[in-house]
Design a protein around this motif. Structure first.
Motif, PDB file in Angstrom:
ATOM      1  N   GLY A   9      -0.618  13.156 -14.562  1.00  0.00           N
ATOM      2  CA  GLY A   9      -1.350  11.983 -15.074  1.00  0.00           C
ATOM      3  C   GLY A   9      -1.232  10.721 -14.122  1.00  0.00           C
ATOM      4  N   GLU A  10      -2.187   9.924 -14.099  1.00  0.00           N
ATOM      5  CA  GLU A  10      -2.221   8.730 -13.163  1.00  0.00           C
ATOM      6  C   GLU A  10      -0.854   8.004 -12.913  1.00  0.00           C
ATOM      7  OE1 GLU A  10      -5.141   4.637 -12.385  1.00  0.00           O
ATOM      8  OE2 GLU A  10      -5.491   6.058 -14.243  1.00  0.00           O
ATOM      9  N   HIS A  11      -0.421   7.712 -14.058  1.00  0.00           N
ATOM     10  CA  HIS A  11       0.682   6.632 -13.869  1.00  0.00           C
ATOM     11  C   HIS A  11       2.204   7.833 -14.096  1.00  0.00           C
ATOM     12  CE1 HIS A  11      -1.858   3.320 -14.467  1.00  0.00           C
ATOM     13  NE2 HIS A  11      -2.311   3.886 -15.555  1.00  0.00           N
ATOM     14  N   ASN A  12       1.944   8.922 -14.107  1.00  0.00           N
ATOM     15  CA  ASN A  12       3.083   9.811 -13.805  1.00  0.00           C
ATOM     16  C   ASN A  12       3.682  10.448 -12.530  1.00  0.00           C
ATOM     17  OD1 ASN A  12       3.724  10.197 -16.723  1.00  0.00           O
ATOM     18  ND2 ASN A  12       1.928  10.709 -16.859  1.00  0.00           N
ATOM     19  N   LYS A  13       4.772  10.666 -12.252  1.00  0.00           N
ATOM     20  CA  LYS A  13       5.000  11.218 -10.906  1.00  0.00           C
ATOM     21  C   LYS A  13       5.900  12.464 -11.090  1.00  0.00           C
ATOM     22  CE  LYS A  13       6.065   6.390  -9.077  1.00  0.00           C
ATOM     23  NZ  LYS A  13       6.946   5.525  -8.488  1.00  0.00           N
ATOM     24  N   HIS A  14       5.611  13.461 -12.211  1.00  0.00           N
ATOM     25  CA  HIS A  14       6.110  14.726 -12.441  1.00  0.00           C
ATOM     26  C   HIS A  14       4.872  15.652 -12.418  1.00  0.00           C
ATOM     27  CE1 HIS A  14       8.682  11.539 -14.728  1.00  0.00           C
ATOM     28  NE2 HIS A  14       9.664  12.131 -13.948  1.00  0.00           N
TER      29      HIS A  14
ATOM     30  N   LYS B 108      15.035  15.304 -11.517  1.00  0.00           N
ATOM     31  CA  LYS B 108      15.552  14.124 -12.229  1.00  0.00           C
ATOM     32  C   LYS B 108      15.301  13.897 -13.756  1.00  0.00           C
ATOM     33  CE  LYS B 108      18.153  11.964  -9.288  1.00  0.00           C
ATOM     34  NZ  LYS B 108      19.707  11.564  -9.732  1.00  0.00           N
ATOM     35  N   GLN B 109      13.804  14.325 -13.943  1.00  0.00           N
ATOM     36  CA  GLN B 109      13.556  14.259 -15.454  1.00  0.00           C
ATOM     37  C   GLN B 109      14.369  15.369 -16.263  1.00  0.00           C
ATOM     38  OE1 GLN B 109      11.520  12.278 -16.636  1.00  0.00           O
ATOM     39  NE2 GLN B 109      11.082  13.168 -18.751  1.00  0.00           N
ATOM     40  N   LEU B 110      14.367  16.543 -15.557  1.00  0.00           N
ATOM     41  CA  LEU B 110      15.374  17.622 -16.269  1.00  0.00           C
ATOM     42  C   LEU B 110      16.705  17.009 -16.514  1.00  0.00           C
ATOM     43  CD1 LEU B 110      15.830  20.410 -17.338  1.00  0.00           C
ATOM     44  CD2 LEU B 110      16.135  21.253 -15.069  1.00  0.00           C
ATOM     45  N   ARG B 111      17.282  16.165 -15.469  1.00  0.00           N
ATOM     46  CA  ARG B 111      18.623  15.842 -15.755  1.00  0.00           C
ATOM     47  C   ARG B 111      18.350  14.822 -17.013  1.00  0.00           C
ATOM     48  NH1 ARG B 111      21.500  11.091 -14.099  1.00  0.00           N
ATOM     49  NH2 ARG B 111      23.513  11.531 -13.304  1.00  0.00           N
ATOM     50  N   LEU B 112      17.739  13.979 -17.087  1.00  0.00           N
ATOM     51  CA  LEU B 112      17.530  13.074 -18.328  1.00  0.00           C
ATOM     52  C   LEU B 112      17.378  13.755 -19.540  1.00  0.00           C
ATOM     53  CD1 LEU B 112      14.790  10.302 -17.138  1.00  0.00           C
ATOM     54  CD2 LEU B 112      17.464  10.082 -16.985  1.00  0.00           C
TER      55      LEU B 112
ATOM     56  N   LEU C   4       7.538  18.009  -2.212  1.00  0.00           N
ATOM     57  CA  LEU C   4       9.119  17.658  -2.403  1.00  0.00           C
ATOM     58  C   LEU C   4       9.264  16.537  -3.332  1.00  0.00           C
ATOM     59  CD1 LEU C   4      10.315  18.285   1.409  1.00  0.00           C
ATOM     60  CD2 LEU C   4      10.590  19.887  -0.679  1.00  0.00           C
ATOM     61  N   CYS C   5       8.453  15.653  -3.280  1.00  0.00           N
ATOM     62  CA  CYS C   5       8.512  14.111  -4.143  1.00  0.00           C
ATOM     63  C   CYS C   5       8.532  14.726  -5.505  1.00  0.00           C
ATOM     64  CB  CYS C   5       7.322  13.308  -3.778  1.00  0.00           C
ATOM     65  SG  CYS C   5       7.776  12.551  -2.091  1.00  0.00           S
ATOM     66  N   ILE C   6       7.667  15.698  -5.769  1.00  0.00           N
ATOM     67  CA  ILE C   6       7.356  15.983  -7.200  1.00  0.00           C
ATOM     68  C   ILE C   6       8.589  16.835  -7.514  1.00  0.00           C
ATOM     69  CG2 ILE C   6       5.895  17.386  -8.544  1.00  0.00           C
ATOM     70  CD1 ILE C   6       4.893  14.911  -7.880  1.00  0.00           C
ATOM     71  N   VAL C   7       9.088  17.984  -6.813  1.00  0.00           N
ATOM     72  CA  VAL C   7      10.168  18.555  -7.170  1.00  0.00           C
ATOM     73  C   VAL C   7      11.398  17.815  -7.377  1.00  0.00           C
ATOM     74  CG1 VAL C   7      12.098  20.159  -6.180  1.00  0.00           C
ATOM     75  CG2 VAL C   7       9.586  20.738  -5.733  1.00  0.00           C
ATOM     76  N   VAL C   8      11.683  16.902  -6.604  1.00  0.00           N
ATOM     77  CA  VAL C   8      12.666  15.644  -6.788  1.00  0.00           C
ATOM     78  C   VAL C   8      12.503  14.936  -8.177  1.00  0.00           C
ATOM     79  CG1 VAL C   8      14.077  13.839  -6.099  1.00  0.00           C
ATOM     80  CG2 VAL C   8      13.399  15.368  -4.360  1.00  0.00           C
TER      81      VAL C   8
ATOM     82  N   SER D 222      10.304  20.235 -21.581  1.00  0.00           N
ATOM     83  CA  SER D 222      10.511  19.224 -22.446  1.00  0.00           C
ATOM     84  C   SER D 222      10.302  19.879 -23.841  1.00  0.00           C
ATOM     85  CB  SER D 222       9.933  18.037 -22.219  1.00  0.00           C
ATOM     86  OG  SER D 222      10.385  17.008 -23.148  1.00  0.00           O
ATOM     87  N   THR D 223       8.998  20.611 -23.941  1.00  0.00           N
ATOM     88  CA  THR D 223       8.745  21.119 -25.343  1.00  0.00           C
ATOM     89  C   THR D 223       9.741  22.301 -25.811  1.00  0.00           C
ATOM     90  OG1 THR D 223       6.317  20.558 -24.663  1.00  0.00           O
ATOM     91  CG2 THR D 223       6.865  22.383 -26.599  1.00  0.00           C
TER      92      THR D 223
END
Length: 989
Positions: free
Chosen positions: A529-534, A614-618, A606-610, A542-543
């Motif tokens: 998405g435009e405002h997402n970094k994942h 982090k999203q998985l950590r949350l 690499l940015c997307i992977v990181v 997540s689902t």
């Protein structure tokens, strides 16, 4: 025009009041106030009458106007004139003539005041210009600056206090001379640099030996000076041979000493000025209120003129003037209505100039009391918000905002935090004050009770409806259902599904795992998405987690012990999925990068992977609340120990989170495109500004991109890695530097620039993260290495002074002195009284002690010679009782590290004297140094007992730095002296 009502109580005799039993008379409050007004009235008239200097353009020049402003008074109050003083500061000079063979000069200045000028000082009077200070002014009234060797731009910054009697006839004279010492011709030829130098040798041969050369003079009539002047003056010649002789920077302040007013004799200057200011401001406010105009904080020209004259004549500093304004304004705000914004200027000025050591204890207490008083008054206004700031009155909201702004800024001041030990919680105080606004509203408990009453009424209506005719069957059925005592017939139904639950859980794990794998295979590692970094795979994962959580909630297993085992299985499966996802998503990024061979796209992935990790950590961290672990612990409390829950569920979760953090660190560390520029820095043998440029360019170009593509937590993790690596690079570069202060200064500048870059005004790493032990150590080391030798010497003495203050043990004995500074004479008087408990250094079990007195650092006091007491034979408790005088300007006493060094030696006829110990007395703590006048009595000066200390033989970091500077003779000489003292030290470590 009305004038301030400063009426003398001449018509009101003091009341004769006697207490019960014939006690001393007690004056009523009105008489005390009248007497104080009379003293202020006298002070104002005295200030105007003995005015000094030319009026400023924005001030009132006519004295009659000022008299009319404060009303006329009889001359019997003002017969005795003060002592007029000119506080002259010789700052520096530039462009002066070079009189020595080397092309430079050794300039110094002679200055004084000529009481009566025979004719005006004017450039056209050639005969007048040939007269010098030595011929015009008595020798005891001539002041002399230090000699600055070999320069054409000398800097003195020395202050002198010159007294005079009449402004109209007195004139200020300053002569600048080149100090000449007797030198051999051979030495002069060695300094010869050009043909002009040879001419100077021949010219010197014709004059007397040691005769100083004239460089120029400055002559000013005192009546042409303002109360305060600071400017450059042209040095005038005696002949036209060299008309352009450079300029001299002078600063003047016309002041009074020994004013004859009652207030000046009985109260400190600062207190008198505050009372005067408060009275004039009160009058200004009342005048504006009488004209229905709000006072904006600006004083009239008359009031400004009177206050300016009074402050300059009393030689009040800018800081004390601002503090007096704050005390007056804050007190008047509590009794007279005016805009609270008028207080913001004083708050800002005090914050900017705040130095706690400038204030005496009573002034600190007075300032602290004003803060507490205004805070209490402001909160009381807020508590009466509806009355003081009614919404029906225009600008009430602005007035309230202004008051809150003043209170907030005041509580943020350094002065407030240092003086008010019990710092109040301003938001809590304001919230408590505003609670009164919401008293009409009901509390949550009252609303709950009202809702309960409503439900009871509804239930009662339903019962009436059920019992009504036509609803018999319904009533019977309802009654049968309502009065059922036991549970439903269907019980223990969960046992039917107990064997199938493990299969369900395994099926759920398998399906979630396969779905996560398919999501990773389909993921192109681009933001979804435009405002997402994942990327898209995090959405699918997540689902999956959400479905597992929903399954647990719907299962709602009744048996607590079995429910706990099910929870352990679910958490274990979700943690496995998370670790599997990390491994597969990194492999997916490597595969895409190998197929495209594009470094820019590789960095994006690499940015997307990181970000995904982090999203998985949350998601993992949310599991305890989504699965309601707290409720599960309550249910299983009787059958499962709390420690077992901690060891299974919580430890499993913490271990997974730690693994995810480690995966993020690995991705960041294994990214050569991010760490390659810093790694290249150590290849340079000497780190300079040129080798810092690649790093700065890297930070500017790459980190902006990374900040846009990484979530904030990931970006800061990367910054932390880069920061630690950069510190390691700079530390390695520091270790291989040559002993050059300039190189270390560049390194220190680079370190500070990098700190600002990584902090990014609060948008980057926080300061507590930046200020690691490695950074603090490196910063301290570079600051010392980049400091000049003289500053290092001053720092060394500051450390020794602090060591002296921290020492209470007298294992080497102690020395007792009395020290007093007289500002008017610029003289330090030291009385060496005695020494006690000295250690025996002679073979006979005694010592022959004497005390050596020196002013340190020596470069600050080059012309002050060391003094010594008499030697006391065979004494371990000698009584000296000797006094010594040192002529030193007050500003030198306030320099960093300035101290009186008292060294106690044991006199030896053969060989060097033995060290008994040394003591350091800071000159900034001298009694009388900060006094307005010589009010200190020598007989009342307290004795100071200083324990003797020894230097540590292991050495000092500052001494090691100075010793490494082989080309600095001054540093080497200082180190040599301190090493000699260290060799005689009795300290073991």
């Amino acid at each position: 025009m009305d004038h301030p009502k400063l009426l003398l109580p001449s018509s009101l005799p003091p009341p004769q009041l006697t207490g019960l039993g014939g006690e001393a008379p007690v004056l009523p409050h009105w008489w005390v106030m009248e007497e104080m007004l009379a003293l202020l009235y006298e002070e104002v008239l005295y200030t105007i009458l003995h005015r000094l200097g030319k009026p400023e353009q924005h001030h009132v020049a006519d004295a009659q106007e000022l008299y009319a402003y404060v009303q006329k008074v009889g001359p019997h109050l003002l017969d005795e004139s003060p002592i007029f003083c000119l506080k002259a500061t010789v700052k520096e000079a530039k462009g002066i003539l070079g009189k020595d063979v080397s092309g430079f000069s050794d300039p110094y200045c002679l200055l004084g005041i000529e009481a009566k000028s025979q004719e005006p000082a004017h450039p056209d009077h050639k005969k007048r210009m040939k007269a010098v200070v030595k011929d015009l002014i008595p020798e005891d009234q001539i002041h002399r600056t230090q000699v600055i060797n070999q320069t054409l731009s000398p800097v003195w910054d020395e202050t002198f206090i010159l007294e005079f009697e009449d402004t109209e006839t007195a004139s200020f004279h300053l002569d600048m001379w080149d100090s000449d010492t007797v030198e051999s011709v051979r030495h002069k030829l060695g300094e010869l640099t050009d043909l002009h130098g040879l001419k100077r040798i021949f010219k010197d041969a014709r004059k007397d030996k040691g005769q100083d050369d004239f460089l120029g003079n400055v002559v000013l009539r005192l009546k042409d000076l303002h109360c305060w002047d600071d400017q450059w003056y042209q040095l005038e010649p005696r002949t036209e041979t060299y008309p352009n002789r450079g300029q001299c920077h002078l600063q003047f302040l016309l002041t009074h000493k020994k004013r004859a007013t009652t207030s000046s004799r009985t109260q400190p200057s600062y207190t008198v000025h505050r009372h005067l200011l408060q009275q004039l401001v009160s009058y200004e406010i009342l005048q504006h209120q009488a004209g229905s105009i709000a006072w904006d904080g600006e004083l009239s020209k008359h009031a400004s003129t009177v206050l300016y004259l009074h402050a300059t004549q009393k030689d009040l500093s800018d800081f004390h003037q601002v503090m007096a304004q704050w005390l007056a304004y804050s007190k008047l705000y509590q009794s007279l209505e005016f805009n609270s914004n008028c207080l913001l200027h004083q708050i800002t000025s005090i914050e900017y100039q705040w130095v706690q050591e400038r204030l005496r204890p009573e002034q600190k207490a007075e300032l602290a009391e004003s803060f507490q008083s205004l805070l209490t008054y402001g909160v009381s206004l807020i508590r009466r918000y509806r009355i003081i700031f009614p919404l029906s009155v225009p600008r009430s909201t602005e007035r309230l905002q202004s008051l809150l702004r003043v209170l907030v800024q005041m509580c943020k001041m350094k002065a407030f935090r240092e003086l008010c030990t019990l710092s109040p919680n301003l938001p809590q105080m304001v919230s408590s004050a505003l609670k009164v606004l919401f008293l009409p509203l009901q509390s949550m408990e009252e609303n709950g009770k009202a809702l309960s009453r409503l439900l009871l009424e509804v239930v009662g209506d339903l019962q009436q409806w059920v019992m009504a005719p036509g609803h018999c069957c319904a009533a019977g059925e309802a009654g049968a259902f309502i009065h059922r005592d036991g549970p439903l017939a269907l019980s223990n139904f969960h046992q039917w599904f107990k064997e199938a639950v493990p299969q369900w859980l395994q099926k759920a794990y398998t399906i979630a795992l396969e779905r996560a794998q398919r999501a990773i295979q389909m993921d192109q590692l681009t933001p979804f998405g435009e405002h997402n970094k994942h990327s898209t795979s995090t959405v699918d994962l997540s689902t999956c987690y959400a479905q597992i959580v929903k399954t647990w909630q719907q299962l709602n297993w009744p048996d607590p012990e079995e429910a706990f085992m099910i929870m352990v299985k679910l958490v274990e499966d979700m943690c496995k999925i998370a670790l599997m996802y990390c491994r597969l998503i990194k492999e997916r990024a490597e595969a895409l990068s190998l197929s495209e061979q594009n470094e820019g796209e590789a960095a994006n992935r690499l940015c997307i992977v990181v970000n995904n990790i982090k999203q998985l950590r949350l998601l993992i961290l949310k599991l305890p609340s989504q699965l309601d672990w707290a409720h599960l612990e309550q249910r299983t409390g009787a059958v499962i120990d709390r420690q077992q829950i901690q060891n299974t569920l919580h430890n499993q979760l913490d271990s997974t989170v730690s693994c995810l953090d480690h995966e993020v660190q690995d991705v960041l560390c294994l990214s050569p495109c991010w760490l390659e520029p810093p790694c290249a820095l150590p290849n340079a043998p000497l780190l300079s500004l040129q080798s810092i440029i690649p790093l700065m360019k890297f930070l500017e170009s790459e980190l902006q991109y990374l900040n846009e593509h990484l979530v904030q937590e990931n970006f800061k993790s990367l910054l932390a890695l880069l920061w630690h690596h950069t510190l390691a690079v700079l530390t390695a570069a520091t270790a291989q530097q040559v002993p050059s202060a300039q190189h270390y200064k560049k390194l220190h500048c680079a370190l500070k620039s990098l700190e600002l870059c990584f902090h990014a005004e609060g948008c980057g790493l926080p300061l507590e993260t930046l200020h690691t032990a490695a950074f603090l150590s490196l910063d301290t080391h570079l600051a010392l290495c980049s400091t000049t030798s003289r500053k290092l010497i001053q720092k060394y003495f500051s450390n020794r002074i602090q060591q002296q203050l921290d020492t209470s043990s007298e294992k080497y004995g102690a020395v007792t002195i009395k020290a007093l500074y007289r500002p008017s004479e610029q003289k330090l008087r030291v009385e060496v009284l005695n020494a006690v408990n000295l250690i025996p250094l002679d073979s006979n079990g005694s010592s022959d002690p004497f005390v050596q007195l020196t002013l340190e650092p020596r470069h600050e006091f080059p012309e002050v010679v060391a003094r010594t007491t008499q030697c006391k034979r065979n004494e371990l408790h000698p009584l000296f009782d000797e006094a010594f005088d040192f002529l030193i300007p007050p500003e030198k006493c306030r320099q960093e590290g300035a101290c009186l060094l008292l060294t106690v030696f044991d006199y030896d006829t053969l060989g060097a004297n033995d060290l008994e110990g040394e003591a350091f007395f800071p000159l900034c703590h001298l009694p009388g140094l900060d006094a307005d006048e010589d009010q200190a009595d020598a007989g009342r000066v307290p004795q100071t007992r200083l324990p003797l200390i020894h230097p540590k033989p292991t050495g000092d970091e500052i001494l090691r730095l100075l010793e490494s500077r082989k080309g600095d003779k001054e540093a080497q000489a200082f180190v040599k002296l301190r090493k000699q003292r260290a060799k005689q030290s009795k300290e073991t470590q």
